[in-house]
Design a protein around this motif. Structure first.
Motif, short mmCIF file in Angstrom:
data_model
loop_
_atom_site.label_atom_id
_atom_site.label_comp_id
_atom_site.label_asym_id
_atom_site.label_seq_id
_atom_site.Cartn_x
_atom_site.Cartn_y
_atom_site.Cartn_z
N VAL A 100 4.83 -10.77 8.72
CA VAL A 100 4.04 -9.32 9.46
C VAL A 100 5.05 -8.96 10.74
O VAL A 100 5.16 -7.78 10.84
N ASP A 104 6.30 -5.27 10.84
CA ASP A 104 6.11 -4.19 11.98
C ASP A 104 7.38 -3.93 12.42
O ASP A 104 7.37 -2.39 13.09
N LEU A 115 2.26 -1.59 13.06
CA LEU A 115 1.41 -1.63 12.07
C LEU A 115 -0.08 -1.05 12.22
O LEU A 115 -0.58 -1.42 13.03
N TRP A 120 0.05 0.60 6.63
CA TRP A 120 -0.64 -0.24 5.62
C TRP A 120 -0.66 0.45 4.59
O TRP A 120 -0.36 -0.08 3.40
N GLU A 121 -1.21 1.57 4.55
CA GLU A 121 -1.34 2.52 3.04
C GLU A 121 -0.08 2.69 2.78
O GLU A 121 0.09 2.80 1.37
N LEU A 123 2.81 0.89 3.06
CA LEU A 123 3.28 -0.38 2.56
C LEU A 123 2.63 -0.78 1.41
O LEU A 123 3.28 -1.22 0.39
N LEU A 124 1.41 -0.40 0.87
CA LEU A 124 0.58 -1.03 -0.25
C LEU A 124 0.48 0.00 -1.42
O LEU A 124 -0.11 -0.16 -2.36
#
Length: 599
Positions: A100, A104, A115, A120-121, A123-124
């Motif tokens: 993590v 970051d 982050l 996160w959106e 990243l995923l």
């Protein structure tokens, strides 16, 4: 039973000792990874700033790793006093934590963000873009980190007796404690005194929340909260240095005709008020000149004038105020010896005009606070009569719309919304009369053919059309609050209605290019483009230092400074299941930071 008890106590004691040393070496690893934050942040120019950076680097990562150990692993020591099982738990936890942290650092390097939900959106998401690809390649390092942690865990277990005998644990703990304590104490002082070389670093590291103690200092008589607030409003707390423009402006040698420039700023006038029955003069003027019928303000409150004059988002306003940076097109007007005049229907001494836009030109600016729109127009007319030999630029600030409640009729047996809206339109008609006087003056003095006239508003006004209990302004980014008139009279340009989406950011670009002969690419000095450029834009931005909205063809995405977002349709209905267009969001976030100097 005694032996069994001793065995349990010994195992727990050894696991606690192992956990401390395992955490210590992970602190070192985290600090090494954390050097990426230092490399991507501006280097402090003062020794005190460098000392704070060093102490916070040591103290923060020491506290972060040991804090996670105490919260997560230490309690498990008493539940699972088995080394092999406990080692696997520790290795998994450290592997996750370091992964993590790596993610970051990548987010900070690419976006200057830690982050948060937006990151996160990205990243995923399934979107294939360069940033997404770089982050996903970091997961290749996960098995490497896991095996390194596994080897470290075994080595620390075998060597912990030797490490304990060296008696270096306590001095190491003291170093981390001093670093952590010193960094927070010095930040208390820096925050109270606006010492930017230290306060600039408040968000360098993840989960960093430097301590402040304003209430305590105030009780001791060492801190004046009122003075502190005044300094914030003046922009003393600004941490970033503007690069505005990004490159030196290029000016055409072919001198264009020097037109006068008049800007009529009507406060709180929404676009659909410009109807023949309500505002006949402005409607007729729009039909005979250049009317931008889908024009969006750069904000939903009075700070929207910032975007109109500067051509960049209001996120930069604190830095602009602190460094007293004037709008580029006003710089160019002054270079060409234009006279400046500001005429307002209210006291402008605390408005954005005197506070930011014209703050550095108080000596060169004629300012009149006329207390009413009628007096403001009359003062402008008198000033204009004395402008004979030089070109001029004037702003007439009409504020009648703010007093529309003076025209309220009896609300008995009537819908409150319709009564308010009728009073609002009555005020719009009075504003139209003021505009008529201004245009008649230009015609009488034969100035219309030699003057660029811009008539617009800072923001709109809502009467709860969105059914969200929104009345007035500064509550959402619907069309009722950000869509405003933009009517331009440009001598020798044909009359036309332009239906493409335009923005307040576009006005300064248009003036710079078409009036002042600037040939630089607009991206070097603005977030907008030429008003007369019909090319489609992916989004338009509106907002302030707290949050901003990205208005695209099919949705409105509102983001705050922490990365939280909400998506709405154009009727301003919340789309809870909608996913934002991440490429648009990344562009928007970039635009709020692009004009800061990158060291």
């Amino acid at each position: 039973m005694v032996n069994s008890g001793n065995s349990y106590a010994e195992r727990v004691s050894r696991l606690v000792s192992w956990g401390h040393w395992f955490s210590f070496f992970n602190v070192i690893i985290a600090m090494l990874i954390g050097t990426r934050y230092i490399a991507e942040s501006p280097w402090p120019e003062t020794f005190l700033g460098q000392l704070y950076l060093t102490s916070s680097w040591v103290g923060h990562f020491g506290f972060l790793v040991f804090g996670l150990y105490v919260l997560c692993l230490f309690p498990i020591t008493f539940i699972v006093p088995n080394f092999k099982l406990f080692r696997i738990v520790g290795v998994l936890a450290s592997t996750i934590g370091l992964t993590v942290l790596l993610l970051d650092t990548q987010a900070y390097q690419e976006l200057n963000l830690h982050l948060n939900p937006i990151v996160w959106e990205l990243l995923l998401s399934d979107d294939k873009n360069a940033i997404n690809a770089k982050w996903q390649t970091l997961f290749v390092l996960v098995p490497i980190i896991f095996f390194v942690q596994l080897a470290l865990a075994e080595w620390v277990w075998r060597k912990q007796r030797k490490l304990s005998h060296k008696r270096i644990g306590r001095p190491i703990a003291v170093v981390f404690f001093i670093g952590f304590t010193f960094s927070h104490l010095i930040y208390i002082w820096a925050d109270a005194t606006f010492y930017n070389p230290i306060t600039n670093q408040r968000a360098n590291f993840p989960l960093s929340y430097p301590m402040t103690a304003k209430t305590f200092l105030e009780r001791q008589g060492w801190f004046d909260r009122e003075e502190y607030q005044q300094r914030i409003e003046r922009g003393d707390a600004s941490s970033e240095v503007l690069a505005y423009p990004l490159e030196t402006l290029q000016i055409s040698k072919n001198k264009s005709k020097d037109y006068n420039l008049l800007m009529v700023m009507v406060e709180s006038l929404r676009a659909d008020s410009m109807q023949p029955e309500t505002m006949p003069t402005l409607s007729d003027f729009a039909a005979q000149n250049q009317n931008f019928s889908h024009h969006l303000s750069s904000g939903n409150d009075n700070t929207a004038a910032f975007g109109l004059f500067y051509g960049i988002p209001a996120t930069y306003s604190a830095s602009v105020r602190h460094f007293e940076t004037e709008p580029l097109f006003i710089q160019q007007l002054l270079y060409r010896n234009y006279d400046l005049g500001l005429f307002s229907g209210v006291d402008s001494s605390t408005s954005i005009y005197n506070d930011i836009i014209f703050h550095s030109q108080e000596d060169a600016l004629t300012t009149v606070d006329a207390k009413s729109d009628k007096n403001a127009v009359q003062s402008w007319q008198q000033w204009l009569g004395n402008e004979t030999n030089k070109n001029w630029f004037s702003v007439v600030h009409l504020t009648q719309m703010q007093q529309f409640e003076e025209h309220l009729e009896s609300t008995s047996n009537k819908d409150a919304k319709s009564v308010l809206h009728k009073a609002y339109l009555t005020s719009a008609t009075k504003v139209d009369q003021s505009i008529s006087q201004i245009l008649d003056t230009l015609k009488e003095q034969n100035l219309l053919d030699n003057t660029v006239v811009v008539i617009t508003s800072d923001h709109g006004w809502e009467f709860n059309e969105t059914k969200t209990n929104s009345w007035g302004a500064n509550s959402n980014y619907s069309q009722y609050q950000i869509q405003v008139p933009m009517v331009i009279h440009w001598p020798n340009k044909p009359a036309q209605e332009y239906t493409h989406v335009t923005s307040h950011f576009d006005l300064s670009v248009t003036l710079m290019q078409d009036l002042l002969g600037v040939t630089s690419n607009p991206v070097d000095f603005s977030s907008g483009k030429n008003l007369f450029d019909p090319s489609q834009r992916r989004w338009a931005m509106a907002g302030d230092s707290r949050e901003f909205a990205l208005v695209s063809n099919d949705e409105i995405t509102v983001l705050d400074r922490y990365g939280n977002y909400k998506v709405y349709d154009h009727n301003y209905r919340r789309q809870r299941d909608a996913k934002p267009k991440l490429s648009v969001i990344m562009q928007g976030l970039s635009e709020t930071k692009r004009f800061y100097e990158q060291n």
